[in-house]
Every structure is written in structure tokens, then in C-alpha cells.
Enzyme design. Structure first.
Site, PDB file in Angstrom:
ATOM      1  N   ASP A  17       0.834  -1.210   0.000  1.00  8.15           N
ATOM      2  CA  ASP A  17       0.000   0.000   0.000  1.00  8.15           C
ATOM      3  C   ASP A  17       0.866   1.256   0.000  1.00  8.15           C
ATOM      4  O   ASP A  17       1.957   1.262   0.567  1.00  8.15           O
ATOM      5  CB  ASP A  17      -0.923  -0.022   1.232  1.00  8.15           C
ATOM      6  CG  ASP A  17      -2.052   0.984   1.114  1.00  8.15           C
ATOM      7  OD1 ASP A  17      -2.427   1.363  -0.020  1.00  8.15           O
ATOM      8  OD2 ASP A  17      -2.568   1.403   2.168  1.00  8.15           O
ATOM      9  N   HIS A  34       1.927   3.362  -9.207  1.00  9.80           N
ATOM     10  CA  HIS A  34       1.732   1.919  -9.421  1.00  9.80           C
ATOM     11  C   HIS A  34       2.875   1.338 -10.265  1.00  9.80           C
ATOM     12  O   HIS A  34       3.319   0.219 -10.024  1.00  9.80           O
ATOM     13  CB  HIS A  34       0.379   1.655 -10.092  1.00  9.80           C
ATOM     14  CG  HIS A  34      -0.786   2.094  -9.241  1.00  9.80           C
ATOM     15  ND1 HIS A  34      -0.878   1.770  -7.905  1.00  9.80           N
ATOM     16  CD2 HIS A  34      -1.885   2.849  -9.514  1.00  9.80           C
ATOM     17  CE1 HIS A  34      -1.991   2.309  -7.402  1.00  9.80           C
ATOM     18  NE2 HIS A  34      -2.612   2.974  -8.364  1.00  9.80           N
ATOM     19  N   LEU A 128      11.286 -19.938  -5.231  1.00  8.46           N
ATOM     20  CA  LEU A 128      10.341 -19.095  -4.479  1.00  8.46           C
ATOM     21  C   LEU A 128       8.976 -19.160  -5.154  1.00  8.46           C
ATOM     22  O   LEU A 128       8.884 -19.019  -6.379  1.00  8.46           O
ATOM     23  CB  LEU A 128      10.834 -17.640  -4.474  1.00  8.46           C
ATOM     24  CG  LEU A 128       9.908 -16.607  -3.825  1.00  8.46           C
ATOM     25  CD1 LEU A 128      10.011 -16.646  -2.308  1.00  8.46           C
ATOM     26  CD2 LEU A 128      10.215 -15.195  -4.314  1.00  8.46           C
TER      27      LEU A 128
HETATM   28  C1  IPE Z   1      -5.385  -2.738  -0.167  1.00 14.62           C
HETATM   29  O1  IPE Z   1      -5.082  -1.372  -0.253  1.00 14.62           O
HETATM   30  C2  IPE Z   1      -5.330  -3.363  -1.521  1.00 14.62           C
HETATM   31  C3  IPE Z   1      -4.011  -3.431  -2.161  1.00 14.62           C
HETATM   32  C4  IPE Z   1      -2.875  -3.060  -1.648  1.00 14.62           C
HETATM   33  C5  IPE Z   1      -4.015  -4.022  -3.471  1.00 14.62           C
HETATM   34  P1  IPE Z   1      -6.209  -0.258  -0.358  1.00 14.62           P
HETATM   35  O2  IPE Z   1      -5.498   1.037  -0.497  1.00 14.62           O
HETATM   36  O3  IPE Z   1      -7.187  -0.595  -1.415  1.00 14.62           O
HETATM   37  O4  IPE Z   1      -6.937  -0.366   1.069  1.00 14.62           O
HETATM   38  P2  IPE Z   1      -7.856   0.677   1.823  1.00 14.62           P
HETATM   39  O5  IPE Z   1      -8.903   1.131   0.849  1.00 14.62           O
HETATM   40  O6  IPE Z   1      -6.994   1.835   2.233  1.00 14.62           O
HETATM   41  O7  IPE Z   1      -8.392  -0.059   3.001  1.00 14.62           O
HETATM   42  C1  IPE Z   2      -1.755   0.208  -3.289  1.00 12.58           C
HETATM   43  O1  IPE Z   2      -1.483   1.573  -3.330  1.00 12.58           O
HETATM   44  C2  IPE Z   2      -1.943  -0.384  -4.657  1.00 12.58           C
HETATM   45  C3  IPE Z   2      -3.344  -0.678  -5.004  1.00 12.58           C
HETATM   46  C4  IPE Z   2      -4.365  -0.585  -4.191  1.00 12.58           C
HETATM   47  C5  IPE Z   2      -3.598  -1.115  -6.354  1.00 12.58           C
HETATM   48  P1  IPE Z   2      -2.627   2.638  -3.281  1.00 12.58           P
HETATM   49  O2  IPE Z   2      -3.010   3.002  -4.685  1.00 12.58           O
HETATM   50  O3  IPE Z   2      -3.745   2.209  -2.417  1.00 12.58           O
HETATM   51  O4  IPE Z   2      -1.877   3.870  -2.621  1.00 12.58           O
HETATM   52  P2  IPE Z   2      -2.477   4.902  -1.581  1.00 12.58           P
HETATM   53  O5  IPE Z   2      -2.941   4.117  -0.398  1.00 12.58           O
HETATM   54  O6  IPE Z   2      -3.593   5.625  -2.263  1.00 12.58           O
HETATM   55  O7  IPE Z   2      -1.315   5.793  -1.278  1.00 12.58           O
HETATM   56 MG    MG Z   3      -4.135   2.444  -0.428  1.00 12.94          MG
END
Ligand code: IPE
Ligand code: IPE
Ligand code: MG
Length: 245
Positions: A17, A34, A128
Site C-alpha cells: 500500500d 503503481h 520461491l
Molecule cells: C489494499 O489497499 C489493496 C491493495 C494493496 C491491493 P487499499 O489502499 O485498497 O486499502 P484501503 O482502501 O486503504 O483499506
Molecule cells: C496500493 O497503493 C496499490 C493498489 C491498491 C492497487 P494505493 O493506490 O492504495 O496507494 P495509496 O494508499 O492511495 O497511497
Molecule cells: Mg491504499
């Protein structure tokens, strides 16, 4: 046993995240975060293999992430297709066996074929196991496993459910890491993380480097996993995982 070097986690699970915030802080579009996230994953896979971690399971796209703006969702799909084309030879070089975990219905034909082909191309690798959870939700997994058992007329027990779950090919995660500062599961591995050690890092995923991974592993090694027993019992028998017995 009790005095040997602390064990490296066999299976690490990561909620990757913080990509969006990483990009926004640099005045870049979220999709740039991303893209950087894929680089960070490549580094993490190599680092895990080098540390003798046997299974790495990462959350790449949740069932709920479809609710993001369309440009971000389509950007994420493009990044995934591109990464599949580019990374498979490198993964093979590193001995990585790829598995995609999640609902495949609803993915484009191109994406579904890409997932199938890269799994087939890496199936013989054995250093792995990398499980990429894509269009995945922990509740989806539990409900789907239960529905499968019901359709086959099988009894629903902990053991039969466990065998029907999407991660039945690997043991449960030992260490569950979430980057990006949030302290929640967000529907990741609800069933399998019952006894995982949780580690929350404030680093954003693109900045989660080898040193950050080592910090998480070191924290894991300081934990006492009791699996419901007492400290004294563990001291008497040596640290052991009753699930593995
Ligand atoms: C969880 O992150 C999903 C991934 C890392 C793919 P999110 O950014 O979607 O989670 P929330 O919405 O903050 O809970
Ligand atoms: C996690 O990073 C990746 C996905 C959920 C695909 P985020 O896109 O949720 O990044 P933040 O949390 O908005 O910074
Ligand atoms: Mg996020």
C-alpha cells in the site's frame, strides 16, 4: 533448537500500500506510483529469494479496487499486462513460480490469457513461490471455497475449507506486512492470517527496500508465537508450530 539462529519466515504476505501517495507527493499521476510499485515488487522478490523465504504472497488489486476512478483502474490493468510480458523471463532466472489468486471472471481475455501463460511458463521453477492476489478478496475466497464444497456435497470443516481455499498450495503466512502506514487488513487473507505475525510499516510501498524488509524480518524474529499455548510450554518443548506437527 531453542538456541539456534532465529528462523526466517517461510511465508511472507504483503499488502503493498501507498503507491498513490508516493506519486501524489511527487506531483505525479497516481498511475506513476503503481509503475514504481512494480519496481519495488521486483526488488522485494529478489530480496526474499536471497533470504531463503520460500513463499511471498502480495496484494496487487482488491475486489474493492474496482471502485476507483476508471483511469486508475485501466492504468492498473495496463501495468499488469505490461509487467506480465516483461517480467516472466526475469522471474524464471530467479527461480520464481508464479500463481495468480483471485476471481478471473470479469478480467479481459488478454489479461486472463496473460495470467495463464505466465503461470504455465514458470510452473517448473522452485526457488520461491510468488502468489499475486489480483481481483482478490478474503471474503470472496472463503465464500467461494464453501460454495465449492457445498456443490460437491462435501462436509464443511476447517480442514476441508482449508483445502478448498485459493492458497491451499502453500502453508499459512508467518509474517503479514502492510506498508503505507494504515493498520488494517482490507480484506486480505482473512482465513490464512489467523496466526500470522502482523507488521505495519510507515514506508510507502515504492520505498519499501531491502533494509525495510530486514527490519520486518528482525521484528518477526523477536516475536514469540504461542499458538494458544503458554510461554512456559514453549520453553519446555522448544519453539514449535502445532499446526506443523
Ligand atoms: C489494499 O489497499 C489493496 C491493495 C494493496 C491491493 P487499499 O489502499 O485498497 O486499502 P484501503 O482502501 O486503504 O483499506
Ligand atoms: C496500493 O497503493 C496499490 C493498489 C491498491 C492497487 P494505493 O493506490 O492504495 O496507494 P495509496 O494508499 O492511495 O497511497
Ligand atoms: Mg491504499
Amino acid at each position: 533448537m531453542a538456541h539456534s539462529a532465529p528462523a526466517v519466515p517461510n511465508h511472507i504476505a504483503i499488502v503493498m500500500d501507498g503507491n498513490g501517495r508516493w506519486a501524489t507527493r511527487r506531483f505525479l499521476p497516481r498511475v506513476a506510483g503503481h509503475k514504481q510499485g512494480v519496481e519495488s515488487l521486483r526488488r522485494c522478490v529478489k530480496a526474499c529469494a536471497a533470504r531463503n523465504v520460500k513463499v511471498l504472497t502480495v496484494f496487487a488489486f482488491s475486489s474493492e479496487n474496482w471502485n476507483r476512478p476508471v483511469e486508475e483502474v485501466s492504468g492498473l490493468m495496463d501495468i499488469m499486462v505490461g509487467a506480465l510480458e516483461r517480467e516472466v523471463p526475469r522471474l524464471t532466472q530467479d527461480g520464481v513460480q508464479l500463481h495468480f489468486i483471485g476471481e478471473r471472471g470479469g478480467l479481459s481475455d488478454k489479461m486472463a490469457a496473460g495470467l495463464r501463460n505466465s503461470e504455465a511458463a514458470t510452473a517448473h521453477n522452485s526457488r520461491l513461490v510468488l502468489n499475486v492476489c489480483f481481483n482478490y478478496g478474503g471474503r470472496w475466497d472463503i465464500a467461494r471455497a464453501a460454495a465449492d464444497l457445498a456443490a460437491r456435497g462435501e462436509a464443511i470443516t476447517e480442514a476441508s475449507l482449508d483445502r478448498a481455499m485459493a492458497l491451499a498450495h502453500v502453508p499459512d503466512p508467518d509474517l503479514f506486512i502492510r506498508t503505507g502506514g494504515e493498520q488494517r487488513l482490507s480484506n486480505f487473507l482473512l482465513w490464512q492470517s489467523a496466526y500470522s505475525e502482523l507488521f505495519f510499516s510507515d514506508r510507502l510501498w515504492p520505498e519499501f527496500d531491502e533494509a525495510a524488509l530486514d527490519e520486518a524480518i528482525a521484528a518477526f524474529q523477536r516475536r514469540e508465537r504461542r499458538f494458544g499455548q503458554t510461554s512456559a510450554q514453549l520453553g519446555a518443548a522448544g519453539l514449535r508450530d502445532p499446526q506443523a506437527a
